[in-house]
Design a protein around this motif. Structure first.
Motif, mmCIF file in Angstrom:
data_model
loop_
_atom_site.group_PDB
_atom_site.id
_atom_site.type_symbol
_atom_site.label_atom_id
_atom_site.label_comp_id
_atom_site.label_asym_id
_atom_site.label_seq_id
_atom_site.Cartn_x
_atom_site.Cartn_y
_atom_site.Cartn_z
ATOM 1 N N LEU A 316 37.588 12.619 29.784
ATOM 2 C CA LEU A 316 37.100 12.540 28.415
ATOM 3 C C LEU A 316 36.328 11.237 28.277
ATOM 4 C CD1 LEU A 316 37.105 13.672 25.500
ATOM 5 C CD2 LEU A 316 39.175 12.320 25.096
ATOM 6 N N LEU A 317 35.065 11.340 27.895
ATOM 7 C CA LEU A 317 34.212 10.172 27.700
ATOM 8 C C LEU A 317 34.008 9.990 26.210
ATOM 9 C CD1 LEU A 317 32.540 8.019 29.260
ATOM 10 C CD2 LEU A 317 30.586 9.567 29.070
ATOM 11 N N VAL A 351 32.544 0.461 22.138
ATOM 12 C CA VAL A 351 33.403 0.520 23.312
ATOM 13 C C VAL A 351 33.216 1.898 23.947
ATOM 14 C CG1 VAL A 351 35.770 0.508 24.175
ATOM 15 C CG2 VAL A 351 35.084 -1.102 22.385
ATOM 16 N N LEU A 352 32.866 1.917 25.239
ATOM 17 C CA LEU A 352 32.739 3.154 25.999
ATOM 18 C C LEU A 352 34.023 3.345 26.785
ATOM 19 C CD1 LEU A 352 30.877 5.505 26.823
ATOM 20 C CD2 LEU A 352 30.112 4.089 28.738
ATOM 21 N N GLN A 353 34.695 4.448 26.551
ATOM 22 C CA GLN A 353 36.010 4.692 27.141
ATOM 23 C C GLN A 353 35.993 5.971 27.969
ATOM 24 O OE1 GLN A 353 39.892 3.828 25.040
ATOM 25 N NE2 GLN A 353 39.875 6.038 24.810
ATOM 26 N N LEU A 354 36.476 5.864 29.191
ATOM 27 C CA LEU A 354 36.599 7.013 30.091
ATOM 28 C C LEU A 354 38.076 7.226 30.365
ATOM 29 C CD1 LEU A 354 34.774 8.944 31.883
ATOM 30 C CD2 LEU A 354 35.311 7.391 33.761
ATOM 31 N N ASN A 358 45.618 10.029 34.409
ATOM 32 C CA ASN A 358 46.471 8.880 34.720
ATOM 33 C C ASN A 358 45.733 7.548 34.675
ATOM 34 O OD1 ASN A 358 49.021 10.290 35.461
ATOM 35 N ND2 ASN A 358 47.692 11.234 36.999
ATOM 36 N N PHE A 359 44.601 7.516 34.013
ATOM 37 C CA PHE A 359 43.886 6.254 33.914
ATOM 38 C C PHE A 359 43.038 6.239 32.656
ATOM 39 C CE2 PHE A 359 40.526 8.869 35.593
ATOM 40 C CZ PHE A 359 39.365 8.325 35.058
ATOM 41 N N ARG A 360 42.646 5.035 32.267
ATOM 42 C CA ARG A 360 41.728 4.859 31.149
ATOM 43 C C ARG A 360 41.004 3.533 31.326
ATOM 44 N NH1 ARG A 360 42.747 3.263 25.686
ATOM 45 N NH2 ARG A 360 44.915 3.085 26.248
#
Length: 369
Positions: A316-317, A351-354, A358-360
């Motif tokens: 999810l971006l 803020v760009l969040q990927l 199990n990670f972010r």
């Protein structure tokens, strides 16, 4: 390369904090090994392990909180007090407080002064320490609004008897499971307060945090309160304000709010994901900011995020404004890099969040025109 196609564009509010020019990476400031004791645990065992990590912290004096707020709750856009009871990201903030000179004192209405708000009211735990001065649930807030809230539980209100300038409300609760009078904060801070309460149920799980009309039974949330706060946590994701406040409180108290560092912990302890163990280690190295590329800076049409290794799962971006609200979001298939169209976004800092299973990773993104 895979070009993501946006499917959601929601512009709720723009908060341009132009003084915040440092790269933001979610895990960058978590001390190495801090969460080792919680590795490979889930459910109540995870809660107990987090309790062992965060319970032993420096207990400040009540008078020291005034100075603590200078670093934990300063607005980077104007240097004023960041008051969650008066700030209005969706509209106009009616007033701002100056540190020191606007401390309460006496007050006769909104905007007179700010004081030290126990978001979990101190009467619920009989003024006991160390809860009495724990910065993770103490905020600088308008004295008049604080007084209107009093020791009321948090809740949701349709027909308020009183409303503050930023839309906080007092009135009969419409949240399923409770019908008394409650205080409903501004939507932008519901997630903040939910994660505050989750912290309290971990750090003080061995204490009595509430009497019959509160939101707690002993050190645990009552079912109606838990269900509401789980929803608030999902609807109002962690903001940059919370990331930075977490680090500022850690510098003073020596402990952290795990639910800000790893928001997925909420579901692993209180939600449906408790069967899957938590694995904090092995993520932090991969999340090192020097291993990620984001270009161009500033971006005008498109921006590209390159992970240190190809991502082998759907992710999810999201683009968040600096108040933590999602303004653009898309699902992306496994890829070596992600290119995002940003031409519809107003100029500013985001803020760009990927996020994967199990990670972010979160990075600052500048959009120019």
């Amino acid at each position: 390369m895979y070009l993501c196609t946006p499917f959601l564009l929601i512009m709720r509010r723009i908060l341009l904090l132009l003084g915040m020019m440092a790269t933001v990476v979610l895990y960058a400031q978590i001390p190495a090994g801090y969460y080792d004791a919680a590795d490979n645990k889930g459910g109540n065992a995870l809660r107990v392990s987090l309790y062992s990590i965060v319970k032993n912290h420096t207990s400040l004096s009540y008078s020291a909180l005034w100075n603590a707020f200078y670093t934990t709750d300063v607005r980077p856009d104007n240097g004023k007090v960041w008051d969650i009871y008066s700030d209005n990201p969706d509209g106009v903030t009616a007033y701002y407080f100056n540190f020191g000179s606007d401390q309460c004192g006496n007050y006769s209405g909104e905007g007179d002064c700010y004081n030290r708000e126990h978001s979990v009211p101190k009467s619920w735990f009989n003024d006991a320490t160390p809860m009495y001065t724990d910065l993770f649930h103490l905020y600088p807030t308008d004295g008049w609004v604080n007084n209107k809230r009093g020791n009321l539980p948090l809740g949701e209100v349709n027909n308020p008897s009183w409303t503050s300038t930023n839309g906080s409300k007092v009135g009969p609760c419409v949240t399923a499971g409770y019908s008394g009078t409650v205080f409903e904060p501004n939507d932008a801070y519901k997630g903040d307060l939910a994660r505050t309460y989750f912290y309290m149920t971990v750090c003080y799980m061995d204490k009595n945090l509430g009497y019959e009309q509160s939101m707690f039974t002993g050190g645990s949330l009552k079912p109606w309160a838990l269900n509401m706060l789980l929803r608030w946590h999902d609807e109002d994701p962690v903001s940059l304000k919370e990331y930075e406040r977490n680090n500022a409180v850690y510098a003073l108290q020596g402990n952290r709010n795990p639910f800000i560092d790893f928001p997925e912990l909420v579901d692993k302890i209180f939600g449906a994901d408790s069967v899957n163990p938590f694995h904090p280690n092995g993520i932090e190295v991969w999340m090192n900011p020097s291993h990620w590329s984001l270009y161009p800076v500033p971006a005008t049409d498109r921006v590209t995020l390159v992970p240190p290794v190809p991502v082998e799962e759907e992710v999810l971006l999201q683009v968040l404004n600096l108040a933590g609200q999602v303004v653009q979001q898309e699902r992306c298939i496994p890829a070596e890099r992600y290119t995002l169209t940003v031409s519809d976004l107003p100029a500013g800092i985001y803020v760009l969040q990927l996020q994967g299973a199990n990670f972010r990773i979160a990075r600052k993104m500048v959009v120019g025109k």
